[in-house]
Structure formats: structure tokens, C-alpha cells
Design an enzyme around this catalytic site. Sequence first.
Site, PDB file in Angstrom:
ATOM      1  N   HIS A 104      29.466  36.342  48.397  1.00  0.00           N
ATOM      2  CA  HIS A 104      29.403  35.311  47.351  1.00  0.00           C
ATOM      3  C   HIS A 104      29.967  34.018  47.915  1.00  0.00           C
ATOM      4  CE1 HIS A 104      28.869  37.628  43.325  1.00  0.00           C
ATOM      5  NE2 HIS A 104      28.191  38.218  44.308  1.00  0.00           N
ATOM      6  N   PRO A 121      44.989  40.302  37.257  1.00  0.00           N
ATOM      7  CA  PRO A 121      43.743  40.461  38.017  1.00  0.00           C
ATOM      8  C   PRO A 121      42.879  39.198  38.090  1.00  0.00           C
ATOM      9  CG  PRO A 121      43.560  41.509  35.880  1.00  0.00           C
ATOM     10  CD  PRO A 121      44.977  41.064  36.017  1.00  0.00           C
ATOM     11  N   TYR A 141      41.031  31.241  46.753  1.00  0.00           N
ATOM     12  CA  TYR A 141      40.169  32.342  46.295  1.00  0.00           C
ATOM     13  C   TYR A 141      39.628  33.150  47.479  1.00  0.00           C
ATOM     14  CZ  TYR A 141      37.091  34.814  43.056  1.00  0.00           C
ATOM     15  OH  TYR A 141      36.490  35.799  42.294  1.00  0.00           O
ATOM     16  N   TYR A 177      33.866  32.964  35.236  1.00  0.00           N
ATOM     17  CA  TYR A 177      35.175  32.994  34.560  1.00  0.00           C
ATOM     18  C   TYR A 177      35.076  32.030  33.379  1.00  0.00           C
ATOM     19  CZ  TYR A 177      37.101  35.105  38.846  1.00  0.00           C
ATOM     20  OH  TYR A 177      37.357  35.932  39.913  1.00  0.00           O
ATOM     21  N   LYS A 194      43.514  39.296  43.403  1.00  0.00           N
ATOM     22  CA  LYS A 194      44.410  39.276  44.567  1.00  0.00           C
ATOM     23  C   LYS A 194      45.138  40.593  44.813  1.00  0.00           C
ATOM     24  CE  LYS A 194      43.366  35.252  45.870  1.00  0.00           C
ATOM     25  NZ  LYS A 194      42.399  35.249  46.990  1.00  0.00           N
TER      26      LYS A 194
HETATM   27  C1  PHB Z   1      36.093  42.859  38.949  1.00  0.00           C
HETATM   28  O1  PHB Z   1      34.948  42.856  39.421  1.00  0.00           O
HETATM   29  O2  PHB Z   1      36.620  43.857  38.408  1.00  0.00           O
HETATM   30  C2  PHB Z   1      36.904  41.576  39.047  1.00  0.00           C
HETATM   31  C3  PHB Z   1      36.374  40.507  39.749  1.00  0.00           C
HETATM   32  C4  PHB Z   1      37.105  39.331  39.851  1.00  0.00           C
HETATM   33  C5  PHB Z   1      38.343  39.240  39.234  1.00  0.00           C
HETATM   34  C6  PHB Z   1      38.882  40.325  38.535  1.00  0.00           C
HETATM   35  C7  PHB Z   1      38.155  41.502  38.433  1.00  0.00           C
HETATM   36  O3  PHB Z   1      39.040  38.064  39.335  1.00  0.00           O
END
Ligand code: PHB
Length: 389
Positions: free
Chosen positions: A72, A292, A384, A200, A296
Amino acid sequence: MRTQVVIIGGGPSGLLLGQLLHGIGVDAIVLERKTRDYVLSRIRAGVLERGTVGLLEQAGVDARLKAQGMPHDGTLIASDMGSFRVDFTEHTGTTVMVYGQTEVTRDLYDAREACGAQTIFDVANVTIEGADTDTPAVHFEVDGKPHTIACDYIAGCDGFHGVSRKSIPEEKRREFEKVYPFGWLGVLSETPPVDDELIYANSERGFALCSMRNANLSRYYVQCSMADNVDNWSDQDFWTELKRRLPQDVSAKLVTGPTIEKSIAPLRSFVTEPMRWGQLFLCGDAAHIVPPTGAKGLNTAASDVHYLFEGFKSWYGSQDSAGLDTYSQRALARVWKAERFSWWFSSLMHRFPDQSDFDLRMQQSELEFLRTNDAAQKAFAENYVGLPY
Ligand code: PHB
Ligand code: APR
């Protein structure tokens, strides 16, 4: 029994460390409280930093990752003021790899079994003796029968609820914690992801995240109260709420379906210092937890493994103890940067129960600054994709 390194915990940290040590001929035994299937049943985030990918390559467990992982080069961020994209490759020259943590753990177990390295499952009553002496040992039971392993070093990779951190005398530990006033309700569904990239979203109804595991396995989250219960949420309730938190153009193309997993997780920031006591080294969730939001958890565990492995490599290779002596300091320097980013991104994207109108304006201004400022997006992208080790 005797070995060079006892690794307590057969999750990603313990397995990755074990695989790297095996690669340089250092003997390590992994002690795991559960069964392999139980460990592999855990649903965890699946965004790998470039450094984590590099470590998996170094451990020789990157074949499936390279075949099935999804690179990505950016992510979408949505709010009530509109949506924008942060381009990782433009700002950092690299990408992240979307590949489920369960698959990382599976690849590590397969490699460990293939090379004949020892893992002891279903261990109980693990205790650490003499971590602050030259003759440390780990005691445990299997089927009620006691065992002891004498060793040079102990790697405490047994997660937040393990025994390793608590084996360090309280007066020798300093702990830092922040518990967030909300949780994440997450679902897995065998449906195509709503977008090619992660989304997000900060909406007036709360945070939402659209993620994925593969082209037909999607992972979605909505912020919820910690007083909430997963039984309160039918699949329809979840999809309706998720759609209300996403931009209309995204909601319109969301493919819904039966969920195959649904759970609520709390959000916490936690760090214990130091990450070493005598011959005991803490690694991964045993030493720190992040919310989450920034994905990280696994990646910070991986950087701990990097520092600890380099320390063992120097010691066993040339009796140079510098890497082990500076492990805690070097690991914590990066841990705290990951804690900061995870806390900042969580504070930016969630609605807090006690949020004032001013707090909301600050959140909106921060989002607007991130949307419009190149340096802000570069800083986001660098955190990130993963800061350097
Ligand atoms: C997930 O795919 O579970 C996931 C992806 C990105 C995040 C948190 C969880 O920031
Ligand atoms: N004895 C042996 N094993 C134990 C004990 C114990 N006393 N206590 C816990 N364990 C095992 C757990 O069953 C688990 O398999 O230690 C392992 C710890 O694994 P994780 O909790 O996954 O922690 P870690 O390996 O550091 O990985 C960190 O995984 O949990 C996610 O969010 C976390 O993404 C992060 C990453």
C-alpha cells in the site's frame, strides 16, 4: 534441560526472535502457554512496516508475504470536513505491506517446525529464577510435570499478561499507562474491501476504519463504548453504523455480508522501563502496548526483536556485550516514538466523551493542517511506514 536463550511466549515476538537466532546457530527454546492453533486463532492488525518486512526476509519467512501481501503506497483519511489521501511513496519512497498478523505468525511457526527448533506448548506455571545472576533458569510444568531449563539469557516475549514483566521487582520497574475511554468493535467479513486502500474516518458519531486481509476478506472497526457488548450488535446494526460514519461515496459502495468474527477490544498505551533486568530481556507486548490506530503493535515488537537479536549476535559472535548492554535504551527510544504516533493518531481520529467544543475545534484544525500541509503529511507518512531502527 539447557539452552542458550529461553524465549517465553510463542507469539510474533518470540517466534521471530527464535527464527533469527536459529539462523546464526544460537539455540533457543520457545515456551508457549497455549496451543499453536489457539495462537493462530487470534485476529490482529495486518499492516507491516518496511523494517518488519526486512526482518521477515532476514528470517527467511517472507515467501508467502511476497506472494500474497498487498503493498500500500497511501491511505485515505476522512472527516466531516471531507476526505484526503496521504501518499507514503511520495513522502518516504516506500510502502507498507498489508498482510495479516495471523499469517505472519503462521509463517513463523511453519519455519520453526521445518528447521526442527524446539517449541513447548501448553506450558503452565512458568517462573523465572536467577534472572539477576549468572545462572538464570526457567521453571514450568507440562501436564502437571515440572521441568527446568538452565540458560544464558531469557527473552520475555509473553505479552501484556505474561509473567516476564512481573518477574522484574516492582521497585526496579517504572510503568506508564493511558487507558482510552472507548473501545473498537471489529468485524471480519468475507466480502471485497470497500477500497483498495485503508480508510480512517473521524465522524461526529465516532471513529471508523476500513481495512482488509485479502481481496475477499475485509476488516472493519467502529469506535464503541467500553461498556458496550458485542451481543448488542447484530450484523445489520454494525453495517448501518459503519455506513453512517463513512463518506457517502464510500458507504454507497460498501459490500456487506455475514460477519465471521466480531469482537470488542480496549485501547491502551503502556510502557514499562527498563526493558532489561539482569539476563531477562522484555520484548514486544510484554514491555509495551499501543492503541491499534497506527498499527504499531506488531511493528514495534519487530523493532525490539531487531535490537535484541543484534545484541545476541554480537555477544555470541564475538563476546561483544554492547548490543545487549544498550538494548533497553535503544529499544525504548523507538518504542516511545511509536507510542507518541499511536497516541497522536488516536487523539486525532476518535471522539472523546468529555470533548469540549474547543477540543473539537483543535481536532478539526489538526485534520485541516494534515490535509493541507506537505510537511505534516510527510511526518505522518514517515511514522506510518516506520521510523528507522
Ligand atoms: C487491521 O487491519 O486490523 C488494522 C489496520 C490498520 C490499523 C489497525 C488495524 O491501524
Ligand atoms: N508462558 C508462556 N507463554 C505465555 C505466557 C506464559 N506465562 N503468557 C503469555 N504467553 C504467550 C501468549 O499465549 C502469546 O502467544 O505469549 C504470547 C505473547 O504473544 P503476543 O501477546 O501476541 O505478544 P507479542 O509476541 O509481543 O506480539 C505483539 O502481537 O498481540 C499482538 O497487538 C500485539 O501486534 C502486537 C504483537
